[in-house]
Each structure stands twice: as structure tokens, then as C-alpha cells.
Design an enzyme around this catalytic site. Structure first.
Site, PDB file in Angstrom:
ATOM      1  N   GLU A  60       0.815  -1.209   0.000  1.00  0.00           N
ATOM      2  CA  GLU A  60       0.000   0.000   0.000  1.00  0.00           C
ATOM      3  C   GLU A  60       0.855   1.268   0.000  1.00  0.00           C
ATOM      4  O   GLU A  60       0.518   2.251  -0.673  1.00  0.00           O
ATOM      5  CB  GLU A  60      -0.961  -0.013   1.189  1.00  0.00           C
ATOM      6  CG  GLU A  60      -2.076  -1.028   1.083  1.00  0.00           C
ATOM      7  CD  GLU A  60      -1.638  -2.454   1.428  1.00  0.00           C
ATOM      8  OE1 GLU A  60      -2.400  -3.391   1.163  1.00  0.00           O
ATOM      9  OE2 GLU A  60      -0.509  -2.612   1.977  1.00  0.00           O
ATOM     10  N   ASP A  85      -9.165  -0.992   5.748  1.00  0.00           N
ATOM     11  CA  ASP A  85      -8.387  -1.538   6.865  1.00  0.00           C
ATOM     12  C   ASP A  85      -6.909  -1.695   6.517  1.00  0.00           C
ATOM     13  O   ASP A  85      -6.062  -1.799   7.411  1.00  0.00           O
ATOM     14  CB  ASP A  85      -8.942  -2.909   7.258  1.00  0.00           C
ATOM     15  CG  ASP A  85     -10.453  -2.925   7.386  1.00  0.00           C
ATOM     16  OD1 ASP A  85     -11.123  -2.740   6.342  1.00  0.00           O
ATOM     17  OD2 ASP A  85     -10.970  -3.106   8.490  1.00  0.00           O
ATOM     18  N   HIS A 129     -11.709  -6.132   8.076  1.00  0.00           N
ATOM     19  CA  HIS A 129     -12.363  -5.837   6.803  1.00  0.00           C
ATOM     20  C   HIS A 129     -13.629  -5.002   7.013  1.00  0.00           C
ATOM     21  O   HIS A 129     -14.547  -5.057   6.191  1.00  0.00           O
ATOM     22  CB  HIS A 129     -12.737  -7.129   6.063  1.00  0.00           C
ATOM     23  CG  HIS A 129     -11.569  -7.953   5.634  1.00  0.00           C
ATOM     24  ND1 HIS A 129     -10.902  -8.783   6.505  1.00  0.00           N
ATOM     25  CD2 HIS A 129     -10.928  -8.057   4.444  1.00  0.00           C
ATOM     26  CE1 HIS A 129      -9.911  -9.394   5.854  1.00  0.00           C
ATOM     27  NE2 HIS A 129      -9.906  -8.959   4.606  1.00  0.00           N
TER      28      HIS A 129
END
Length: 338
Positions: A60, A85, A129
């Protein structure tokens, strides 16, 4: 108009913008060949090629860092973080770099990056999630933060976000991808084809950032909310039998203070509702704004309905989720207060 669910509306927004602007590129984990974990980018790599729809590693921080480099060199990247998340490894890049570029360069550079990410619960995703981290990003100067509640807004807001010269965190309530949800998990699922906001234009249109919508007019009480909770609050107001005005913020940064203030001054009573954790949640900022602007018009304390101050539980999801019963209880308490 075409009937679309929220996934299709988001896909259409990216398709429209990629066709209009060759500088728009998509990137993220599995967004290309597989079309994304929720299929929001389905077919776009086949249409526009691997150089404009890029499959990234599971990194990410790297996704956002690459998007920053692209943006200051003239592109308009739309980066997908597979679940909200998982955005935290990119947090330093977002806060220390992306949000500050225009300011630290004195306006010489800007970073038109849109970060799309599914958020919220209601799909039995458990603690990793189901999070709604919008307040974390709303706190950061230089970021705009958006959360749609229906397909029509989702497409128009995403187009506006991609066209925006400042970075936008675009949060997508995944419980709404395939249909509206009023907070009752025991009801059969319904699709967007039964909802007027499932009618979406095929071409280009904008829903401007920072403009809230009154989705249910009323005179006795104001309910301020966004995302999945819009539908929960409408259902709760009808169940409670109160002439409540429900405001869908649509974007929390920029915040449409004028619509909030006008409504609260009219009704004199207010509830703020969001799915995210209550303590430190964005509802506190809304409440503070109301106190500053509407204090002498209030007839009762402003109440908050939110998620509990715990990780999102898997086994007790519907005890955590602020459903109709909790909103109705807040409505009754506010109406009975003097």
C-alpha cells in the site's frame, strides 16, 4: 439513464474519465486482469491497456508513493486500496507527502491523486475488513474526504474527485455496493434497481464536493449522517414516526456547514450518526460546529449514534453496528428532552 449498482457506477465514472483524459490512470492490487476484488475496475484494463490500468504488488505504501510521483508529473492517478483496513501502511505517504505537496511547494506542485477504498461493516468481515477510518483523514490538512451513499452520487462524486487538483480519500461503503441497506440484517437483500438513486446517467456529470443533500425533509429533528447510515436513519425516522430531516453529508471534507446550520436552526434538535467508532469520530466535529453556530436555537442536547469503542467484532457484528433500534432510541430521547 441506466440502472446501475454502486460498483457499476464507480466503474462507469472511471471509464468516463479515462476516455476524457489520457492522464487518468488506475492502479492497485488486482485492479487490472481480475477487475478488482469487488469488480469495480472490471474490463478497464482490456479497454485501456496495461499502461493505464496497472496491477501493483501488495504494498500500500508503494501504491500511494507511485501515485504521488505520477501526479506531480502530470498524471491523475486513481489508486485503489483493497480495503480501508489496509490503508495504514500508506498513512505516512498520504499524510507526510501527498497532503502537503501543494503547501510545501508554495503552489508550484499539486497532487491530483484519488484514493479509492471500500469501508464499513455489514458483510461479516470482522475487525480487519470492516473499519471506517474517515475521521483519521479528515484531521489532516490538505486532504478531501468523501463517502457516497448511493450509485448516482458515487459516480458524480468520483468524477469530481478525479477532476480535483487536491488529493481525495474516496471511501466506498461496501455494504451498499449491491443495494441499499436499512440496518436490518434479517430482511431480504434488495438491489439498487428498486431505488431512484440507482438511475445513473451513462456519460459525464459531477456531484460537487462539499455539498450535502437533504434526503428526507422534516421540521422536528435534524439527523446528520453519511454512507450506509443514511439509509438506516431514514428507516429509523419513519419507524419512530417523527418529522425528521435527514442530511446526507456526502463529503465530510469539505463540510457543508451551511446546510447543517440552516436545518438545525429550523428544527432545534439534532442527532449525528456514523458507523465509525464514537470516541474521536467525525461526529464530534459536527457536534462542535452545531454548538458554535446553533447554540441559541437548540432545544435539547445533540446526541451521537455510532459504533462502539472496540475493534469491529465478527461474532457480534449487529450488536456493534448502529442499527435502527439505536437511532430510534436517540430520536425518542431527543424529542423527549427539554
Amino acid at each position: 439513464m441506466t440502472q446501475m449498482n454502486m460498483i457499476q457506477a464507480l466503474n462507469s465514472a472511471m471509464d468516463v474519465m479515462m476516455a476524457r483524459d489520457p492522464g487518468v490512470v488506475l492502479m492497485g492490487e488486482d485492479v487490472g486482469y481480475f477487475g478488482g476484488v469487488f469488480r469495480a475496475t472490471e474490463g478497464l484494463q482490456r479497454k485501456y491497456g496495461e499502461h493505464r490500468v496497472l496491477d501493483s504488488p501488495i504494498a500500500e505504501g508503494g501504491i500511494v508513493a507511485t501515485a504521488i510521483g505520477m501526479s506531480i508529473n502530470g498524471l491523475r492517478p486513481v489508486a485503489e486500496i483493497q480495503f480501508a483496513d489496509y490503508i495504514y501502511p500508506a498513512y505516512d505517504q498520504i499524510v507526510s507527502e501527498l497532503a502537503r505537496i501543494r503547501y510545501r511547494s508554495g503552489g508550484d506542485f499539486y497532487a491530483p491523486v484519488t484514493i479509492r477504498t471500500p469501508c464499513g461493516g455489514g458483510i461479516r468481515g470482522g475487525q480487519t475488513h470492516s473499519q471506517s477510518p474517515e475521521a483519521i483523514f479528515a484531521h489532516v490538512s490538505g486532504l478531501k474526504v468523501v463517502m457516497p451513499s448511493n450509485p448516482y452520487d458515487a459516480k458524480g462524486l468520483l468524477i469530481a474527485a478525479i477532476e480535483e487538483d487536491d488529493p481525495v480519500i474516496f471511501l466506498e461503503p461496501k455494504r451498499l455496493y449491491n443495494g441499499p441497506f436499512d440496518g436490518d440484517p434479517n430482511k431480504p437483500a434488495v438491489g439498487w434497481n428498486s431505488h431512484p438513486r440507482g438511475d445513473v446517467p451513462e456519460g459525464h456529470y459531477r456531484v460537487d464536493l462539499g455539498v450535502a443533500e437533504i434526503v428526507r425533509p422534516g421540521n422536528q429533528l435534524t439527523i446528520i449522517t453519511y454512507g450506509t447510515m443514511v439509509h438506516v436513519c431514514i428507516a429509523a425516522a419513519e419507524k419512530a414516526g417523527v418529522d425528521a430531516e435527514v442530511i446526507d453529508l456526502r463529503s465530510i471534507v469539505p463540510l457543508d456547514v451551511e446546510t447543517i446550520v440552516n436545518s438545525v436552526k429550523k428544527t432545534g434538535r439534532c442527532i449525528v450518526a456514523h458507523e465509525a467508532t464514537r470516541f474521536g469520530g467525525f461526529g464530534g466535529e459536527i457536534l462542535s460546529t452545531i454548538q458554535e453556530e446553533c447554540f441559541w436555537h437548540l432545544e435539547a442536547p445533540v446526541l451521537r449514534v455510532a459504533g462502539w469503542d472496540t475493534p469491529y467484532p465478527h461474532a457480534f457484528e449487529w450488536e456493534y453496528f448502529p442499527g435502527q433500534a439505536r437511532v430510534v432510541a436517540a430520536i425518542k430521547a431527543t424529542m423527549e428532552a427539554s
